[in-house]
Design a protein around this motif. Structure first.
Motif, mmCIF file in Angstrom:
data_model
loop_
_atom_site.group_PDB
_atom_site.id
_atom_site.type_symbol
_atom_site.label_atom_id
_atom_site.label_comp_id
_atom_site.label_asym_id
_atom_site.label_seq_id
_atom_site.Cartn_x
_atom_site.Cartn_y
_atom_site.Cartn_z
ATOM 1 N N ARG A 77 -46.500 -25.025 30.266
ATOM 2 C CA ARG A 77 -45.955 -24.264 29.140
ATOM 3 C C ARG A 77 -46.930 -23.166 28.698
ATOM 4 N NH1 ARG A 77 -44.353 -28.291 26.458
ATOM 5 N NH2 ARG A 77 -46.024 -28.569 24.944
ATOM 6 N N VAL A 78 -48.211 -23.496 28.654
ATOM 7 C CA VAL A 78 -49.217 -22.497 28.277
ATOM 8 C C VAL A 78 -49.258 -21.371 29.304
ATOM 9 C CG1 VAL A 78 -51.702 -22.096 28.016
ATOM 10 C CG2 VAL A 78 -50.629 -24.086 26.921
ATOM 11 N N PHE A 79 -49.269 -21.726 30.593
ATOM 12 C CA PHE A 79 -49.365 -20.709 31.645
ATOM 13 C C PHE A 79 -48.146 -19.790 31.643
ATOM 14 C CE2 PHE A 79 -48.709 -19.011 35.863
ATOM 15 C CZ PHE A 79 -49.977 -18.598 36.238
ATOM 16 N N HIS A 80 -46.969 -20.369 31.515
ATOM 17 C CA HIS A 80 -45.730 -19.592 31.617
ATOM 18 C C HIS A 80 -45.600 -18.552 30.519
ATOM 19 C CE1 HIS A 80 -43.011 -20.815 34.894
ATOM 20 N NE2 HIS A 80 -43.737 -21.909 34.915
ATOM 21 N N GLN A 81 -46.256 -18.759 29.394
ATOM 22 C CA GLN A 81 -46.184 -17.764 28.334
ATOM 23 C C GLN A 81 -46.737 -16.416 28.788
ATOM 24 O OE1 GLN A 81 -47.596 -19.017 24.383
ATOM 25 N NE2 GLN A 81 -47.597 -21.110 25.154
ATOM 26 N N TYR A 82 -47.640 -16.438 29.773
ATOM 27 C CA TYR A 82 -48.341 -15.215 30.154
ATOM 28 C C TYR A 82 -47.994 -14.716 31.555
ATOM 29 C CZ TYR A 82 -50.890 -16.910 26.141
ATOM 30 O OH TYR A 82 -51.196 -17.380 24.883
ATOM 31 N N PHE A 83 -47.455 -15.582 32.417
ATOM 32 C CA PHE A 83 -47.236 -15.173 33.802
ATOM 33 C C PHE A 83 -45.805 -15.390 34.284
ATOM 34 C CE2 PHE A 83 -51.838 -15.455 33.664
ATOM 35 C CZ PHE A 83 -52.214 -14.340 34.399
ATOM 36 N N ARG A 84 -44.857 -15.597 33.375
ATOM 37 C CA ARG A 84 -43.464 -15.660 33.820
ATOM 38 C C ARG A 84 -43.044 -14.283 34.332
ATOM 39 N NH1 ARG A 84 -42.455 -16.295 28.066
ATOM 40 N NH2 ARG A 84 -42.056 -18.512 28.438
ATOM 41 N N ARG A 123 -43.019 -27.724 41.098
ATOM 42 C CA ARG A 123 -44.437 -27.373 41.151
ATOM 43 C C ARG A 123 -44.699 -26.179 42.061
ATOM 44 N NH1 ARG A 123 -47.964 -32.501 39.453
ATOM 45 N NH2 ARG A 123 -49.473 -30.816 39.301
ATOM 46 N N ILE A 124 -43.665 -25.364 42.283
ATOM 47 C CA ILE A 124 -43.894 -24.119 43.007
ATOM 48 C C ILE A 124 -44.877 -23.273 42.197
ATOM 49 C CG2 ILE A 124 -41.974 -22.907 41.907
ATOM 50 C CD1 ILE A 124 -41.439 -21.547 44.616
ATOM 51 N N CYS A 125 -45.697 -22.488 42.861
ATOM 52 C CA CYS A 125 -46.730 -21.690 42.192
ATOM 53 C C CYS A 125 -46.112 -20.823 41.109
ATOM 54 C CB CYS A 125 -47.466 -20.825 43.208
ATOM 55 S SG CYS A 125 -48.611 -19.651 42.453
ATOM 56 N N PRO A 126 -46.462 -21.036 39.841
ATOM 57 C CA PRO A 126 -45.846 -20.247 38.769
ATOM 58 C C PRO A 126 -46.397 -18.827 38.684
ATOM 59 C CG PRO A 126 -47.459 -21.746 37.858
ATOM 60 C CD PRO A 126 -47.386 -22.057 39.324
ATOM 61 N N GLY A 127 -47.498 -18.552 39.403
ATOM 62 C CA GLY A 127 -48.067 -17.214 39.391
ATOM 63 C C GLY A 127 -47.592 -16.348 40.541
ATOM 64 N N ARG A 128 -46.526 -16.773 41.222
ATOM 65 C CA ARG A 128 -46.091 -16.076 42.433
ATOM 66 C C ARG A 128 -45.611 -14.645 42.145
ATOM 67 N NH1 ARG A 128 -42.530 -19.712 40.680
ATOM 68 N NH2 ARG A 128 -40.291 -19.270 40.573
ATOM 69 N N HIS A 129 -45.019 -14.421 40.982
ATOM 70 C CA HIS A 129 -44.520 -13.079 40.662
ATOM 71 C C HIS A 129 -45.692 -12.105 40.511
ATOM 72 C CE1 HIS A 129 -40.634 -14.947 40.094
ATOM 73 N NE2 HIS A 129 -41.167 -15.783 39.229
ATOM 74 N N PHE A 130 -46.745 -12.541 39.848
ATOM 75 C CA PHE A 130 -47.942 -11.709 39.720
ATOM 76 C C PHE A 130 -48.559 -11.471 41.090
ATOM 77 C CE2 PHE A 130 -52.597 -11.620 39.471
ATOM 78 C CZ PHE A 130 -52.792 -10.462 38.715
#
Length: 505
Positions: free
Chosen positions: A128-135, A438-445
């Protein structure tokens, strides 16, 4: 007499374990795989290098997209197809979203990597913390920083092209340090960059199942460091200093500035501000750990895997010059003279986009995705015991000839139709980034940076095979290094500036 009793007890224990092992195999129909031996399982069958290739071959040998083996009583199941990975990791994610909590992860400090944390509320808090910044809807905020980092890399490549690998890694590392920690790294010898490489080298050594005996027998962690067979403990103590420093050094520096009121705009500053305003009912100490873990994991993952993929791109251009020429011709039809491509050009450059997709498919930097089952399950008539180590073989998925014909050939055109448009019937190589929840949530960046850097390098340079002192062309071997993270073996390349770009600073 006591010695005789001990020997008898040990013999009975071993026979009992062997009997229980046999009963389990008779009771349940496990997926096919190498037979193995009682108690020790398939220790002698395990590949020592490039495990993903052996697992793929076992799939062919046993005519099954799921295969099974054992390591000292621990079940391991490998999924070698997109269908199996989707059926289990995505459709049954409640069972297959856990991670094995190994002793070596804790001993080395890599248990801070939130991508390796056990499935549950603590992991969800990190996500949840990560997704706020890298969705996907937020990564546009980092485009200008990434564009500048890529441009700086291109000028470095022009000055010292023989150091292309260092320039690429400097770009990926300095970019994410600036975005996450507001650190302005000016020197490629900066210790912050070598720190992440050393730390990632540690995790590459320890993540493969069976790599360390202590992961099968956690009680071994209590033996003294001088005891025979305890080298793992000495190595882990040395490695933990590196890993802890990677997570903590940039965090301490930024937090000190934050507390003094000297706010630096970056992701970590926003995280600290958010948790200082509202803990959402969580223990502040727990939230601080989440912030440390999340920022440090972002730093390591974005710097290393993106850099490896871009070095793979350079290698592919040496081995397939016709691909490079096609991409450059497309850019010449879209870009005005002297302009580097921007992300706004992506829709107008489908071949470049296909080339980036092919880089992530052809040689995925993390070929094996490791999970753990939380409950007993049945799949295709096979039993999968609770606690089984589950391995998604991303390599096998991305080299499936049914999905990607002639999979060992680097061919971006597989993603394009006859009109040169991106095809919707060929799956994107998402397996490079994992599976399911659990796919890498930073993939878009990561994909944004990959596209910018790939397009920029190809617009600015012709990447060619170098010539030695005798005038002979140096052919690349195409070799890759073994380990949980797979990168090209060192090679040489020549970067020759194209006349269309002005390198005057």
């Amino acid at each position: 007499m006591p010695m005789l009793f001990s020997a008898t007890f040990l013999a009975v224990l071993l026979l009992s374990l062997a009997f229980l092992h046999l009963v389990q195999r008779l009771r349940y129909r496990l997926p096919p795989g190498p037979k193995g031996l009682p108690l020790i399982g398939n220790i002698f069958d395990l590949p020592r290098r490039f495990e993903w290739l052996t697992y793929q071959e076992w799939s062919r040998q046993y005519d099954s997209d799921i295969v099974h083996f054992e390591i000292l009583g621990t079940h391991v199941v490998v999924l070698n197809s997109a269908a199996a990975a989707s059926d289990l990791f995505e459709k049954r994610s409640k069972i297959y979203s856990d991670k094995p909590e190994t002793t070596m992860l804790h001993l080395t400090g890599w248990n801070r990597n939130w991508g390796l944390i056990k499935y549950g509320d603590y992991w969800r808090l990190h996500r949840r913390v990560f997704h706020q910044y890298f969705r996907s809807t937020n990564v546009y905020a980092y485009h200008s920083a990434s564009k500048k980092a890529v441009r700086d890399m291109i000028f470095s490549l022009h000055r010292t092209p023989d150091k292309f690998s260092q320039h690429i890694r400097f770009m990926t590392g300095s970019n994410i340090l600036r975005i996450v920690y507001a650190m302005d790294i000016k020197d490629e010898d900066d210790p912050s960059l070598s720190l992440v490489e050393d730390a990632v080298d540690v995790i590459s050594k320890i993540v493969i199942p069976g790599a360390y005996l202590v992961d099968s027998f956690p009680l071994l962690r209590h033996i003294p460091a001088w005891f025979p067979g305890s080298r793992f403990k000495r190595d882990a103590a040395k490695w933990k200093i590196i890993v802890d420093e990677m997570f903590m050094r940039p965090y301490r520096e930024l937090k000190s500035s934050f507390e003094s009121g000297a706010l630096k705009p970056c992701v970590l500053t926003d995280m600290l501000a958010d948790i200082s305003r509202d803990t959402q009912g969580h223990d502040p100490a727990v939230l601080e750990d989440v912030v440390i873990n999340t920022s440090g994991t972002t730093y390591a993952a974005a710097a290393e895997t993106t850099g490896i993929t871009l070095v793979t791109l350079v290698l592919a251009m040496l081995m397939h010059p016709e691909v490079q020429k096609t991409a450059q011709k497309e850019m010449e039809s879209v870009l005005s003279e002297g302009r580097l491509p921007d992300l706004d050009d992506r829709e107008s450059l489908p071949y470049v986009t296909a080339l980036v997709k092919e880089c992530t498919r052809w040689r995925p930097p993390i070929p094996l995705i490791i999970r753990k089952s939380l409950a007993h399950d049945e799949y295709k008539g096979f039993h999968i015991p609770a606690g089984t180590i589950m391995i998604g073989n991303a390599w096998a998925v991305l080299h499936d000839p049914e999905t990607y014909p002639d999979p060992d050939t680097f061919n971006p055109s597989r993603f394009l139709d006859d009109a040169g448009r991106l095809r919707k019937d060929v799956p994107d190589p998402w397996a490079t980034f994992g599976f399911g929840r659990r796919i890498c949530p930073g993939r878009h960046f990561a994909l944004d940076v990959l596209w910018l850097a790939a397009a920029g390098m190809l617009a600015a340079f012709s990447i060619e095979k170098p010539v030695d002192e005798l005038g002979n062309v140096v052919e690349p071997t195409g070799e890759y290094l073994p380990g949980g993270i797979s990168s090209p073996a060192p090679f040489k390349a020549a970067f020759k500036a194209r006349s269309a770009l002005d390198f005057a600073e």
